[in-house]
Scaffold this active site. Structure first.
Site, PDB file in Angstrom:
ATOM      1  N   GLN A 168       0.649  -1.203  -0.055  1.00  0.00           N
ATOM      2  CA  GLN A 168      -0.142  -0.076  -0.093  1.00  0.00           C
ATOM      3  C   GLN A 168       0.924   1.364   0.062  1.00  0.00           C
ATOM      4  OE1 GLN A 168      -2.386  -0.837   3.538  1.00  0.00           O
ATOM      5  NE2 GLN A 168      -0.394  -1.391   4.556  1.00  0.00           N
ATOM      6  N   GLU A 220      -0.468   0.441  13.304  1.00  0.00           N
ATOM      7  CA  GLU A 220      -0.307   1.532  13.842  1.00  0.00           C
ATOM      8  C   GLU A 220       0.079   1.387  15.186  1.00  0.00           C
ATOM      9  OE1 GLU A 220      -3.015   4.896  14.518  1.00  0.00           O
ATOM     10  OE2 GLU A 220      -4.028   3.798  12.956  1.00  0.00           O
ATOM     11  N   ASP A 240      -0.225  -8.019  11.754  1.00  0.00           N
ATOM     12  CA  ASP A 240      -0.468  -7.179  10.580  1.00  0.00           C
ATOM     13  C   ASP A 240       0.376  -7.642   9.427  1.00  0.00           C
ATOM     14  OD1 ASP A 240      -1.305  -3.921  10.399  1.00  0.00           O
ATOM     15  OD2 ASP A 240       0.049  -4.645   8.798  1.00  0.00           O
ATOM     16  N   ASP A 244      -0.509 -12.466   7.391  1.00  0.00           N
ATOM     17  CA  ASP A 244      -1.951 -12.446   7.133  1.00  0.00           C
ATOM     18  C   ASP A 244      -2.692 -12.940   8.387  1.00  0.00           C
ATOM     19  OD1 ASP A 244      -4.288 -14.229   6.091  1.00  0.00           O
ATOM     20  OD2 ASP A 244      -4.248 -12.220   5.203  1.00  0.00           O
ATOM     21  N   ASP A 287      -9.265  -4.657  13.617  1.00  0.00           N
ATOM     22  CA  ASP A 287      -8.817  -3.288  13.214  1.00  0.00           C
ATOM     23  C   ASP A 287      -8.269  -3.281  11.655  1.00  0.00           C
ATOM     24  OD1 ASP A 287      -8.234  -0.923  13.444  1.00  0.00           O
ATOM     25  OD2 ASP A 287      -6.556  -1.015  14.764  1.00  0.00           O
TER      26      ASP A 287
END
Length: 290
Positions: free
Chosen positions: A62, A117, A137, A168, A186
């Site tokens: 991303q 995050e 994550d 994953d 999340d």
């Protein structure tokens, strides 16, 4: 740094911006009088006046940007969509984490799907009963970036109770033998074909997630925009999908100013809980699904 950027195009930066990509916070930041623009709907856009662009880059999965906005402070943007803003991210993350942990009589283990995050882990680690938080994550670069530059979460990343896993979330849950008191979603919204879509399906909830909850376990997930005009985008479908798998389900909402909308979460119990610490919370939950 060249000419000032006068406008930012939808979900990205202006093509006339001549700042260097992959700019680090260790280097001089871009300073100019400009705006960042995000598309809310076909005929609606949400713009942020900027102080500077602190970082622009891309990972394997991303695009990543850290913006310093005049209204909301530092803002994390991934793939052109705001993920959190410095001044009000606590609303999203407190709503995501604390209701589930307060409803559970003695939460000790938490598995966070996504949450790179570190804010979800930060809030979970505030509870003294917690013995381990697994944060899973898929994007190592996003985690490294947030760990380095989002100073509000530095203590959480350094906490010995945090077990950081890069994988994953579906594959990680599937291979683990452990069960958890709390499982947290999340994740990005379930856009068909997107990386998180499979983590919102009935098959995933039924065959992978539900068996990984302890008998008195609780699952909670973010569920996207839940406003009067936006709840049909993903919120309603997430709620209805979960209702096909779990009997005890509660949807709840809160306004997040930087998202320019009401946001939604869905929380479920594997079994009807026997203990609630607050009579007020008990009244709310009974009103919600009985």
């Amino acid at each position: 740094m060249g000419e000032a950027v006068e406008i930012f195009y939808p979900n990205g930066f202006s093509k006339i911006c001549n700042g260097t990509t992959n700019q680090s916070l260790d280097d001089e930041s871009h300073h100019f009088d400009s705006w960042y623009e995000e598309t809310i709907d076909e005929d609606l856009k949400w713009s942020f006046a900027l102080k500077s662009v602190l970082y622009k880059g891309a990972s394997e999965y991303q695009d990543i940007a850290l913006l310093d906005t005049k209204r909301f402070g530092k803002v994390l943007v991934i793939d052109g969509k705001m993920q959190s803003a410095e001044v009000d991210e606590f609303i999203y993350h407190e709503c995501l984490i604390h209701p589930a942990l307060l409803f559970h009589s003695n939460p000790k283990t938490v598995f966070v799907m996504g949450g790179g995050e570190g804010s979800a882990a930060r809030e979970a680690l505030r509870h003294k009963s917690i013995e381990e938080v697994v944060m899973c994550d898929i994007d190592q670069e996003v985690v490294n970036f947030c760990r380095r530059f989002l100073t509000v979460n530095r203590d959480a990343f350094c906490n010995k109770k945090l077990n950081l896993v890069i994988n994953d979330a579906k594959a990680e849950l599937e291979k683990r033998n452990e069960k958890y008191d709390i499982i947290v979603g999340d994740l990005a919204d379930p856009v068909e074909g997107g990386p998180c879509y499979q983590l919102y399906t009935k098959s995933f909830y039924e065959k992978i997630l539900k068996p990984k909850l302890n008998e008195n376990g609780i699952f909670v997930t973010q569920a996207g925009p839940a406003g009067i005009f936006t709840h049909k985008e993903v919120f309603s479908s997430i709620y209805n999908t979960i209702r096909q798998v779990f009997k005890y389900v509660l949807a709840y909402t809160a306004h997040v100013p930087s998202f320019a909308d009401t946001w939604g979460w869905v929380m479920v119990w594997k079994l009807l809980f026997k203990f609630v610490r607050s009579h007020k919370l008990m009244s709310c939950i009974l009103f919600g699904f009985l």
